[in-house]
Every structure is written in C-alpha cells, then in structure tokens.
Design a protein around this motif. Structure first.
Motif, PDB file in Angstrom:
ATOM      1  N   ILE A  30       1.069  -1.553   0.068  1.00 19.48           N
ATOM      2  CA  ILE A  30      -0.073  -0.296  -0.005  1.00 19.48           C
ATOM      3  C   ILE A  30       0.796   1.143   0.351  1.00 19.48           C
ATOM      4  N   GLY A  31       1.061   1.994  -0.724  1.00 20.26           N
ATOM      5  CA  GLY A  31       1.555   3.392  -1.060  1.00 20.26           C
ATOM      6  C   GLY A  31       3.169   2.989  -2.058  1.00 20.26           C
ATOM      7  N   ALA A  32       2.823   3.666  -3.230  1.00 15.09           N
ATOM      8  CA  ALA A  32       4.285   3.711  -4.169  1.00 15.09           C
ATOM      9  C   ALA A  32       5.126   5.331  -3.756  1.00 15.09           C
ATOM     10  N   GLY A  33       5.056   5.149  -2.577  1.00 15.81           N
ATOM     11  CA  GLY A  33       6.857   6.222  -2.890  1.00 15.81           C
ATOM     12  C   GLY A  33       7.798   5.230  -2.354  1.00 15.81           C
ATOM     13  N   LEU A  34       9.106   5.800  -2.137  1.00 19.48           N
ATOM     14  CA  LEU A  34      11.015   4.749  -1.875  1.00 19.48           C
ATOM     15  C   LEU A  34      10.028   3.667  -0.504  1.00 19.48           C
ATOM     16  N   ALA A  35       9.337   3.431  -0.516  1.00 16.83           N
ATOM     17  CA  ALA A  35       9.103   2.821   0.878  1.00 16.83           C
ATOM     18  C   ALA A  35       8.907   1.817   0.437  1.00 16.83           C
ATOM     19  N   GLY A  36       8.185   2.065  -0.053  1.00 16.61           N
ATOM     20  CA  GLY A  36       6.852   0.874  -1.078  1.00 16.61           C
ATOM     21  C   GLY A  36       7.259  -0.046  -2.358  1.00 16.61           C
ATOM     22  N   LEU A  37       8.053   1.526  -3.850  1.00 17.56           N
ATOM     23  CA  LEU A  37       8.599   0.849  -4.526  1.00 17.56           C
ATOM     24  C   LEU A  37       9.693  -0.069  -3.779  1.00 17.56           C
ATOM     25  N   ALA A  38      10.547   0.297  -2.599  1.00 21.64           N
ATOM     26  CA  ALA A  38      12.044  -0.710  -2.603  1.00 21.64           C
ATOM     27  C   ALA A  38      11.473  -2.211  -2.132  1.00 21.64           C
ATOM     28  N   ALA A  39      10.227  -1.400  -1.698  1.00 20.57           N
ATOM     29  CA  ALA A  39       9.608  -3.239  -0.985  1.00 20.57           C
ATOM     30  C   ALA A  39       9.532  -4.523  -2.303  1.00 20.57           C
ATOM     31  N   ALA A  40       8.661  -3.384  -3.213  1.00 21.07           N
ATOM     32  CA  ALA A  40       8.101  -3.712  -4.109  1.00 21.07           C
ATOM     33  C   ALA A  40       9.207  -4.612  -5.261  1.00 21.07           C
ATOM     34  N   LYS A  41      10.136  -3.891  -5.322  1.00 19.22           N
ATOM     35  CA  LYS A  41      11.640  -4.092  -6.701  1.00 19.22           C
ATOM     36  C   LYS A  41      12.027  -5.212  -5.305  1.00 19.22           C
TER      37      LYS A  41
END
Length: 585
Positions: A30-41
């Motif tokens: 939930i969330g496409a900020g730096l934290a969310g993108l880093a987790a997904a990547k």
C-alpha cells in the motif's frame, strides 16, 4: 515449485497448504513512495511474482514531488540526499549519473535546508535593518555549541532535568538565553538582537524537524537520529529521478494508481466467521481485467483461485474491490495512521502499536517558491532570514491564525540562477503552514512580498511573477511532511510501529527490524514461526508489515530511511519464503 518445509507435516499449516495450492505468496504493497517501491522491487528481484502496489494518488513518488516549470525543476517534497557514505539513495543517484551536474555549492555540509553553501545568510529585522555579520557569527557559534549539547542526552544517557521539560526547544532557548544574558561584554542592544535571533533559529529547527514547534521534540530521544557522514546533495534533474530508478524494472501492471485503500482486514483465514466476501481475482486482475489505472495498462497472466482457498488478509479498496493477499506491506505516512488507524485495520491494532502512533509526532513543513523578473538581493546572499525584534522575550513558536506569516523563518536563494532563474524558497511549518495552505496563491504572494519589503527596507520590491507552494498537511494521502520523536516518545515507539502483525512470541520481546541483511541475501533456512491459538488453529505470521520513514529508528524523516524500511520489510518475507524459492530453482 515446492512448498516450504515446516516443523510438522500438519495439513493445517497455513503457510505450506497455501503454497501447495497457489505456488506463490501474494503480496500487496500500500503506497508507491520510496518505501513501497523499494519493497516491491526487492521482492520481484528475489522471485516473488504476485506483487501488487496500490497507490491512492495519480502518481508515484509519495513525498517526493518534482515539478518542472520552464527549464527548471522544483522540489515540493524531498530535496536533499542527506549524507553520502553508505547512503543507498546517494549511491543510486551517483551510479546513474544524477549528480553529474550538481555544483560544488550544492554539496553542502552545513545547514540541511540551504540550497548553496556559497555566499552568506543575510539576517534582517522587521525594522528593515541587517544584523551585523560579527553579531550573527557570535550568535551562531553560541547556538551551535548549545545545539551539540542536545545530542548528548541520548548518546551519553545523561539525565534530563525538569526545567527542560524534556524538550529540545525549551532546553535550547533557556540555555542560549542564559548565556547571552551572562555575557559581560555585549551591550544591551546587542543582547536584545541575539535574544530575538533565538526564535528565528528555533523556527528553522522546527521546519527541519517538521514539528509544529521544536518545543515538541523530545530532548532525551533527539540524539538517536543518525546523520550519515558526507555532504547534502541536490539532484539538478529532480529527486523524482530516484523514484523512477526504483520503479524501473517493476512491470507496469504491478503499480495501480488512483487506488486508495479503505481498510485492511487481517487475520482472516484463522478467524471465524470469515471476513468480507471476496470476488475471484486473477494474478493480474487488478482493475477487473481492464488494466485501467496501471502505469502502462499492461496485464499479467491470470490465475484460477480454488473455491476453498482462504486468505489471511483482504485489502478493501475505496472502489469496493476486495483484494485477497497473504501479506500486506503498509507504507502510509504516520499522519494518515494518526487520522485513520481506527478504521483502516480490522481487527484493530494492538494497544502498544496504537500508543506508539499517538506518541510519535509528525508535522507539516511547506515550501513557498517565489519567482522574480530580477533579483533584488545581492550576488553574495544565499538566504534572507527574518528576525522579529519584538520576540526577544518570547517563549512560544505558536501564532494566531491571522499572524501565520510570522512562522516563515526566511527565504533561501535557489542556486545556481542559470538553472532556476531568480527564485526564493520560503519555509514555514506547523499549524501556521496549514493556515497558509488554506489561503489562495494571490494572498500568499501578497503577504510574502510585504514581508520582503519590510525586512529588506526596500518598498519597491515587485510582486513575484509566479508562486509555487506545497500543501502536505492538507493532502489526505499524507497529512504531514515527515515524522519526529515527540516529547514522551522514544526510539522504542518507532520499533513498535514497525513490528509486523500478528505478533509472534519472539516479536513480543524483539521489537522492530531484527533483519540485518539486505534483500539481496536470503537469510535463515528455517520456515517462518507459526503462532498457535488453541481456539482457532495456526496463525499465519507477518500478515501486515509496516514501512516508511517513520518506521526507521535511526533514519526517520529521510528518504534513505524510507527506502531502507521498504527493503527491510521485503527482507522479512524473503527470509520467510527462503526454502520455497531455493527448492523451486
């Protein structure tokens, strides 16, 4: 691909049974900020294929927002890479050539919110006088000496006396005030000026901590925030370039924009009765098989869901879509958690996590960009700092709504002018920033122009040709800029905020981020620990994980803290499914 071995062969093991049916764990971020993108990547790079990122707004980046006007890029959110030695954001930017056009002046080792170390700060009073340079330097040396003392309470476990009220602002104000008054060499007029400068410096500190007032920041916890060595860097092409680098390689169908979440229903598979009704949903069926709302409209292959399949988590979106998952990584801001935690989680959060949300602080720091046809400031000036002479005896940083502009601590000069033009960046924080956000552009531009005329003593300063400003406090998807340790809170609260749900026996004693290694390194060979409720059976661990800058104990409030927190939560899941991916290769 085979399931992970468990400590027993029970068919009731929710991890092994679920993986035998589905083959892949489903993770919703939930969330496409730096934290969310880093987790997904990190998850995608380690073999997770069923990952979805839900972003409430129409863009990625979170509190990174670069706006291009003409040839220049302005940062409404994150601006500086704070430190270089070991900073993952710095290394990402450096490796991809984002700092090649960063000037020497933009590699500042001084104040973290100054656009250039070149030139000097001009301290001006509301009577239109410039404070002499020697007075400014004497005061700055004194202030910095006291400021360094604020770090020692945590680092050396020094007791905090009652007079300080465990407040950075109260301690600093009184210590500096006493030293100024005890100086036998300064005339009374100079002492009055220095006393007034205290408030201006504390306004700057309030903006940098993103608190309403630095008086609200905990003295005993202040030194735990850790500064990475090295200079603070500006990215000339925009901080969004870092966001795009993180998003690069994430398939377009993974990130769903304009997809706000209403509620996270967790602990569903082991609960009776079951949670909300779920429509069957394929792996790539993110918007009813239309691809609408994704970054590129690309779809992933669909997948059938077994009728008897139970999911531990269900994400309920504002558009009424129910998305089942094995794990959810929540990266929303502390401001959103404060406002919505009672309705955002079902069942409700544990009491200690709720208490941590209450105790930790988040405020609003806004920027006001003013563009002028020509500069009215000298080429040696890197900032205009506002000192109100009638605040020499003030002990508060709170103003009535009609005087909101008094919270503006000053305007920095954007540098170099060849890139930005003739632009000033003003800083305001706290409740006064929220008042500013409710004003229209014309009113803010008018008030800022009047202040500049008053403090420079130049009545002929024209109105700016253009104004651009942020509004983080009133944005419903952020409710603030970044977090701080509020009086009454500590780093332990950050750890409690970061603990995954449901709690296991080990997590009740080992708070927060026990994972030390980065997501590129698979960790333990053990299967995840299962909790057993005699009334409900096995409980799947790590159903709801938490990341974002507010969950990093050492680097809260920073972009590198956000990025590292996302990698940290991904690493938990990578460790959890280590055997699954090893045996499937």
């Amino acid at each position: 691909m085979q399931s992970c071995e468990s400590s027993g062969d029970s068919a009731d093991d929710p991890l092994s049974c679920g993986l035998r049916r589905r083959g892949q764990p489903r993770v919703v971020v939930i969330g496409a900020g730096l934290a969310g993108l880093a987790a997904a990547k990190a998850l995608l790079e380690q073999g997770f294929t069923d990952v979805t990122v839900l972003e409430a707004s129409s863009r990625i980046g979170g509190r990174v927002q670069s706006v291009k006007l003409g040839h220049a890029t302005f940062e409404l959110g994150a601006t500086w890479i704070h430190g270089s030695h070991g900073n993952p954001v710095y290394h990402l930017a450096e490796a991809n050539g984002l700092l090649e056009k960063t000037t020497d002046g933009e590699r500042s080792v001084g104040r973290i919110s100054l656009y250039s170390k070149n030139g000097v700060a001009c301290y001006l009073t509301d009577h239109g006088r410039r404070i002499p340079k020697d007075v400014v330097e004497e005061f700055s040396d004194l202030y910095n000496e006291v400021y360094n003392l604020t770090q020692e309470f945590f680092r050396h476990d020094k007791p905090v006396n009652a007079e300080s009220q465990n407040s950075v602002g109260v301690f600093t104000r009184e210590e500096v005030r006493n030293r100024i008054r005890d100086d036998p060499d300064d005339p009374e007029a100079t002492k009055r000026l220095k006393l007034a400068m205290i408030q201006q410096y504390l306004k700057v500190e309030s903006c940098e901590s993103s608190s309403h007032s630095i008086d609200e920041v905990s003295l005993s916890a202040f030194g735990e925030w850790t500064e990475i060595p090295g200079a603070h860097h500006v990215i000339p092409s925009g901080f969004m370039q870092v966001v795009e680098l993180l998003a690069d390689g994430i398939p377009a169908h993974v990130i769903q924009l304009g997809k706000p979440v209403r509620c996270v229903h967790w602990d569903q598979a082991s609960a009776r009765p079951r949670g909300p009704e779920i429509e069957p949903r394929g792996e790539g069926d993110h918007n009813h098989d239309t691809g609408e709302g994704s970054r590129g409209g690309e779809e992933a292959p669909g997948r059938r869901r077994d009728e008897d399949e139970q999911w531990p988590v269900v994400v309920e979106c504002e558009d009424c879509e129910m998305i089942p998952a094995d794990h959810v990584i929540v990266t929303v801001s502390l401001g959103v958690l404060k406002r919505q935690y009672t309705s955002f989680f079902r069942p409700g959060l544990p009491a200690e996590k709720v208490a941590a949300i209450h105790r930790l602080g988040i405020g609003t720091t806004d920027k006001i960009f003013l563009e002028f046809e020509e500069p009215f400031w000298g080429p040696e000036c890197n900032s205009l700092q506002f000192v109100w002479e009638d605040e020499a005896e003030s002990r508060t940083l709170t103003y009535p709504p009609e005087l909101w502009y008094r919270k503006i601590c000053g305007f920095d000069v954007l540098y170099p002018p060849e890139r930005y033009g003739h632009v000033l960046s003003g800083w305001i924080c706290g409740e006064e920033a929220l008042v500013m956000e409710r004003c229209d552009d014309e009113a803010v531009a008018e008030i800022c122009t009047e202040m500049l005329r008053q403090f420079t003593g130049n009545p002929n300063i024209p109105k700016p040709r253009r104004i651009l400003r942020s509004a983080w406090g009133s944005n419903p998807y952020f409710r603030g800029s970044y977090s701080y340790t509020q009086v009454g809170s500590s780093g332990a609260d950050v750890e409690k905020l970061a603990k995954p749900l449901p709690y296991t026996e080990s997590s009740k004693t080992a708070h927060g981020s026990s994972t030390k290694q980065q997501p590129g390194h698979l960790l333990s060979s053990k299967c995840p620990e299962q909790s057993l409720d005699p009334n409900r059976g096995p409980i799947k661990p790590m159903q709801v994980l938490f990341s974002g800058e507010a969950t990093h104990r050492k680097y809260y409030s920073t972009t590198h803290g956000a990025l590292l927190s996302g990698q940290r939560e991904a690493a938990r899941l990578i460790e959890m499914y280590r055997d699954l991916f090893q045996q499937g290769t």
